[in-house]
Design a protein around this motif. Sequence first.
Motif, PDB file in Angstrom:
ATOM      1  N   ARG A  28       1.415  -0.783  -0.407  1.00  0.00           N
ATOM      2  CA  ARG A  28       0.275  -0.200   0.470  1.00  0.00           C
ATOM      3  C   ARG A  28       0.621   1.071  -0.392  1.00  0.00           C
TER       4      ARG A  28
ATOM      5  N   ALA B 273      -8.096   1.726  -3.313  1.00  0.00           N
ATOM      6  CA  ALA B 273      -6.855   0.513  -3.553  1.00  0.00           C
ATOM      7  C   ALA B 273      -5.889   0.722  -2.217  1.00  0.00           C
TER       8      ALA B 273
ATOM      9  N   PRO C 250      -4.431  -5.639  -0.746  1.00  0.00           N
ATOM     10  CA  PRO C 250      -4.314  -4.912  -2.267  1.00  0.00           C
ATOM     11  C   PRO C 250      -4.026  -5.902  -3.598  1.00  0.00           C
TER      12      PRO C 250
END
Length: 262
Positions: A122, A140, A146
């Motif tokens: 991330r 996202a 993710p």
Amino acid sequence: MLEVTVEQVASGSGGRLLVVDFRRPDARPTLTAALLPHLDLTVCRADPVSDLTASGRPADLEELASAYANRLTAPAQRPDVVAGYCNAGTLALRVARLLSDRDREVPCVLVDPSWPTGASIRAEFAAIRASLGVTRPGPAAEAGEPTVEAMTRQLRRDLLAMFAGDGDEPDEAEIAAAALLPRYRAWLGFLIASSAPPPAPAVDPLVICGREAVGPGAWPADRWRPTVLDLPGADLLQPGSPAPELVARRIAALADLRGLPS
């Protein structure tokens, strides 16, 4: 079957080295480029992100490792040492393990290896978006695992907004975004695939890392005995760092040992 490329980038008399390496989105120096001035080896390079970009296929580390090992089965092509940098560490370990299973043991050198997690992926995704001028979070980037699909969709929106802000017509923006997305997708997919626990190698790897590096939790502590340099990992390969010459000396010593009669 996945098609991969193993590129020979240097010829030398001191043995053969395979470097598992790639260009990062943040443009850090590659391990291959950093090592070449210090080595008299035949150096080959495997770039999994480029191969995944070209194939358009999801990242699978076992498939990638098998494809690279299959390209190196001829006696004249087998490396004496495999090296991996940063997030390529888990793939380098897999390639070295497969080559060792098929022939004699192939030592593995890991330079500042990184073991991706959901949080670090991330963060990497947020850094890519920041490089596109985006600072607001996207779906996202929120908590949770993710996915490549969600991150790719968000990046497409970010790219289209960036190109529109630069004055591009919609058709031009679509073409430009379509040219960039495959490599972003391959990079993020590779990170997610590399978040699987790295395999315990048959022979402990030689590890050279920056001061903040940590070992993979899947290994017993006695298998993680790195040489720690008093540098941030991001600076290990920068001009002026002592790391490339040190790594090159260690690799050359391993290659010399591999060249001795069994």
